[in-house]
Design an enzyme around this catalytic site. Structure first.
Site, mmCIF file in Angstrom:
data_model
loop_
_atom_site.group_PDB
_atom_site.id
_atom_site.type_symbol
_atom_site.label_atom_id
_atom_site.label_comp_id
_atom_site.label_asym_id
_atom_site.label_seq_id
_atom_site.Cartn_x
_atom_site.Cartn_y
_atom_site.Cartn_z
ATOM 1 N N ILE A 103 0.825 -1.213 0.000
ATOM 2 C CA ILE A 103 0.000 0.000 0.000
ATOM 3 C C ILE A 103 0.857 1.261 0.000
ATOM 4 O O ILE A 103 1.898 1.304 0.622
ATOM 5 C CB ILE A 103 -0.879 0.038 1.271
ATOM 6 C CG1 ILE A 103 -1.892 -1.116 1.250
ATOM 7 C CG2 ILE A 103 -1.637 1.352 1.370
ATOM 8 C CD1 ILE A 103 -2.756 -1.137 2.496
ATOM 9 N N GLY A 106 3.010 3.234 -4.781
ATOM 10 C CA GLY A 106 3.013 3.570 -6.212
ATOM 11 C C GLY A 106 2.593 2.403 -7.079
ATOM 12 O O GLY A 106 2.784 2.406 -8.284
ATOM 13 N N ALA A 112 -6.702 -0.631 -7.420
ATOM 14 C CA ALA A 112 -7.076 -2.052 -7.439
ATOM 15 C C ALA A 112 -8.202 -2.329 -6.445
ATOM 16 O O ALA A 112 -9.170 -3.039 -6.762
ATOM 17 C CB ALA A 112 -5.851 -2.908 -7.109
ATOM 18 N N ASP A 153 -4.683 4.930 -13.333
ATOM 19 C CA ASP A 153 -4.543 3.777 -12.431
ATOM 20 C C ASP A 153 -5.752 2.848 -12.536
ATOM 21 O O ASP A 153 -5.623 1.631 -12.651
ATOM 22 C CB ASP A 153 -4.440 4.261 -10.976
ATOM 23 C CG ASP A 153 -3.092 4.885 -10.695
ATOM 24 O OD1 ASP A 153 -2.757 5.050 -9.509
ATOM 25 O OD2 ASP A 153 -2.373 5.180 -11.665
HETATM 26 N N1 LIG Z 1 -1.232 0.619 6.519
HETATM 27 C C1 LIG Z 1 -2.301 1.147 5.900
HETATM 28 N N2 LIG Z 1 -3.527 0.607 6.096
HETATM 29 C C2 LIG Z 1 -4.604 1.097 5.436
HETATM 30 N N3 LIG Z 1 -4.545 2.140 4.572
HETATM 31 C C3 LIG Z 1 -3.344 2.721 4.366
HETATM 32 C C4 LIG Z 1 -2.164 2.252 5.007
HETATM 33 N N4 LIG Z 1 -1.115 3.025 4.592
HETATM 34 C C5 LIG Z 1 -1.638 3.944 3.716
HETATM 35 N N5 LIG Z 1 -2.962 3.763 3.615
HETATM 36 C C6 LIG Z 1 -3.887 4.500 2.746
HETATM 37 O O1 LIG Z 1 -3.921 3.746 1.517
HETATM 38 C C7 LIG Z 1 -4.116 4.617 0.419
HETATM 39 C C8 LIG Z 1 -3.020 4.336 -0.598
HETATM 40 O O2 LIG Z 1 -3.395 4.922 -1.786
HETATM 41 P P1 LIG Z 1 -2.299 5.721 -2.679
HETATM 42 O O3 LIG Z 1 -1.673 6.771 -1.835
HETATM 43 O O4 LIG Z 1 -2.984 6.064 -3.940
HETATM 44 O O5 LIG Z 1 -1.176 4.623 -2.902
HETATM 45 P P2 LIG Z 1 -1.014 3.603 -4.116
HETATM 46 O O6 LIG Z 1 0.215 4.063 -4.801
HETATM 47 O O7 LIG Z 1 -0.827 2.267 -3.464
HETATM 48 O O8 LIG Z 1 -2.251 3.675 -4.956
HETATM 49 C C9 LIG Z 1 -4.069 6.037 0.947
HETATM 50 O O9 LIG Z 1 -5.415 6.493 1.067
HETATM 51 C C10 LIG Z 1 -3.468 5.898 2.361
HETATM 52 O O10 LIG Z 1 -4.053 6.821 3.257
HETATM 53 C C1 LIG Z 2 0.652 10.671 -9.576
HETATM 54 C C2 LIG Z 2 -0.370 10.001 -10.458
HETATM 55 O O1 LIG Z 2 -0.128 10.344 -11.818
HETATM 56 C C3 LIG Z 2 -0.262 8.480 -10.335
HETATM 57 C C4 LIG Z 2 -0.514 7.981 -8.912
HETATM 58 O O2 LIG Z 2 -0.072 6.631 -8.764
HETATM 59 P P1 LIG Z 2 -0.115 5.898 -7.310
HETATM 60 O O3 LIG Z 2 -1.375 6.331 -6.579
HETATM 61 O O4 LIG Z 2 1.122 6.337 -6.551
HETATM 62 O O5 LIG Z 2 -0.112 4.442 -7.625
HETATM 63 C C5 LIG Z 2 -1.751 10.512 -10.042
HETATM 64 C C6 LIG Z 2 -2.838 10.033 -11.004
HETATM 65 O O6 LIG Z 2 -2.536 9.743 -12.178
HETATM 66 O O7 LIG Z 2 -3.959 9.957 -10.536
HETATM 67 MG MG LIG Z 3 -3.165 5.339 -5.779
#
Ligand SMILES: Nc1ncnc2c1ncn2[C@@H]1O[C@H](COP(=O)(O)OP(=O)(O)O)[C@@H](O)[C@H]1O
Ligand SMILES: C[C@@](O)(CCOP(=O)(O)O)CC(=O)O
Ligand SMILES: [Mg+2]
EC number: 2.7.1.36
Length: 321
Positions: A103, A106, A112, A153
Site C-alpha cells: 500500500i 506507487g 485495485a 490507475d
Molecule cells: N497501513 C495502511 N492501512 C490502510 N490504509 C493505508 C495504510 N497506509 C496507507 N494507507 C492508505 O492507503 C491509500 C493508498 O493509496 P495511494 O496513496 O494512492 O497509494 P497507491 O500508490 O498504493 O495507490 C491512501 O489512502 C493511504 O491513506
Molecule cells: C501521480 C499520479 O499520476 C499516479 C498515482 O499513482 P499511485 O497512486 O502512486 O499508484 C496521479 C494520477 O494519475 O492519478
Molecule cells: Mg493510488
C-alpha cells in the site's frame, strides 16, 4: 449468493503526474491483486472487514455511517465511498477485502481496491456493466476520495496488460508485451498520492511557465516511449525512463530513498530506472533485460524489491451460488 472480484495493481512506466494535466501515460498491470468478496449477511447488518489490513466496520443504518470496530480507515475510504454511493443499506451484506499489493507504494493499491470492490458489488446486485463502465466509475471514486486523480490507475487495473492513455483520455492496449523484465524497488516510506499530487499543483501555480513546459516535455518522452515499445527498442526505452526521471525530480516528488534505489538499480545493470507512481515514498521501476537477479538482490540490501510480471488479467468478477 456470493460475488467475488479481483483487480491487479499497476506500475507506471511513463507520464505520472503529467497525466493529471492531460499529458499521455503508459502503465502496466502487475500480478499483485486486490480481492473482494461480497455475500448475504444473515446477521441482518452490513459489515466490512479486511484481515490483511486489520480492519473491521459495521453500517449503522439509522445514521447511514460506518462504525469503526478496529483498524484505521486509510485505503478503506475507497470501499466505504463505494458502499455509501452504490449499496442499498437495507440489503445487509458482508464485504471482505484481501490485498497482496504493497500500500502507498506507487503500485496502484487504491485503484485495485476500488476496481475490485465496484466489480464485486455490480456483480452482486446484477447491475449490468462492462469494463468501460467499471473504469469510468472507479475513476470517479478515486477522484472523490483523493481530490485529484487521472483515469490511468483505474483504467490499467480494469483492462490489464500494457496501456497507453492519450491526451484525449482514450485508453488503448499495446498488442506487444515487453520482452524484458522489470524489477520494482519499494521503500518502507509510504507516499500519499492525494497529498503529493496537490504539492505538484502548488509548485505549478508558483512557476506556471516552467512547470507547464516540463509537463509537456514529459508528454513528449511518453510519446517517444510508445514508439520504442512498438519497435521493441529496449535501449531507447531505458534512456527515456532516465530522462523522465530527471523531469520528475524537478517536480519535487523524489526522496533520498527513491534516489538511492534508482542509482543502485542503474549501477547493477538496469538500462533505465525511475520513480513509478506519485513518489514521495513508494517505488521505483527498473528495466532489466539482463541482470534482473543482480538488481533485485542489490535493492534488497537496503530496501524491498519484487520482480514484476505484467498480467493481461484486468478486473475479474464471478458469482458463486
Ligand atoms: N497501513 C495502511 N492501512 C490502510 N490504509 C493505508 C495504510 N497506509 C496507507 N494507507 C492508505 O492507503 C491509500 C493508498 O493509496 P495511494 O496513496 O494512492 O497509494 P497507491 O500508490 O498504493 O495507490 C491512501 O489512502 C493511504 O491513506
Ligand atoms: C501521480 C499520479 O499520476 C499516479 C498515482 O499513482 P499511485 O497512486 O502512486 O499508484 C496521479 C494520477 O494519475 O492519478
Ligand atoms: Mg493510488
Amino acid at each position: 449468493m456470493e460475488s467475488v472480484a479481483s483487480a491487479p495493481g499497476k506500475t507506471i512506466l511513463f507520464g505520472e503526474h503529467a497525466v493529471v494535466y492531460n499529458q499521455p501515460a503508459i502503465a502496466a498491470a502487475v500480478d499483485k491483486r486486490a480481492i473482494v468478496t461480497i455475500k448475504d449477511n444473515p446477521k441482518g447488518v452490513t459489515t466490512f472487514r479486511s484481515d490483511d489490513l486489520g480492519f473491521e466496520a459495521e453500517l449503522d443504518t439509522r445514521k447511514k455511517t460506518y462504525k469503526l470496530i478496529k483498524g484505521k480507515p486509510g485505503i478503506i475510504r475507497y470501499v466505504l465511498e463505494i458502499l455509501n454511493k452504490w449499496h442499498d443499506e437495507h440489503t445487509p451484506i458482508d464485504v471482505k477485502l484481501s490485498l497482496n499489493i504493497p500500500i502507498g507504494s506507487g503500485l496502484g493499491s487504491s485503484a485495485a481496491v476500488t476496481v475490485a470492490t465496484l466489480a464485486a458489488l455490480y456483480n452482486y446486485t446484477g447491475f449490468p456493466f462492462n469494463k468501460r463502465v467499471l473504469a469510468n466509475e472507479a475513476h470517479k471514486i478515486e477522484q472523490s476520495v483523493q481530490g485529484m486523480a487521472s483515469p490511468l490507475d483505474t483504467a490499467v487495473s480494469t483492462f490489464g496488460g500494457l496501456v497507453y492513455l492519450s491526451r484525449e483520455k482514450e485508453i488503448s492496449k499495446f498488442n506487444t508485451d515487453i520482452k524484458s523484465n522489470f524489477v520494482i524497488g519499494y521503500t518502507n516510506k509510504k507516499g500519499n498520492t492525494g497529498q503529493i499530487v496537490k504539492s505538484v499543483k502548488f509548485l505549478k501555480n508558483k512557476h506556471p511557465r516552467i512547470l507547464d513546459s516540463i509537463i509537456k516535455t514529459i508528454g513528449k518522452a511518453t510519446d517517444e516511449a510508445k514508439d520504442a515499445l512498438m519497435t521493441d527498442n529496449n535501449s531507447k526505452l531505458g534512456e527515456l525512463m532516465n530522462i523522465n526521471q530527471g523531469l520528475l525530480d524537478s517536480l519535487g516528488i523524489n526522496t533520498y530513498e527513491l534516489s538511492r534505489m534508482i542509482y543502485t538499480a542503474r549501477g547493477n545493470g538496469a538500462i533505465g530506472a525511475k520513480i513509478t507512481g506519485a513518489g514521495g515514498g513508494g517505488s521505483i521501476l527498473a528495466l532489466v533485460p539482463k541482470n534482473a537477479e543482480k538488481v533485485f538482490n542489490a535493492l534488497k540490501v537496503e530496501d524491498n524489491a519484487l520482480i514484476a510480471k505484467i498480467t493481461q488479467k484486468g478486473a475479474l468478477a464471478k458469482v458463486r451460488e
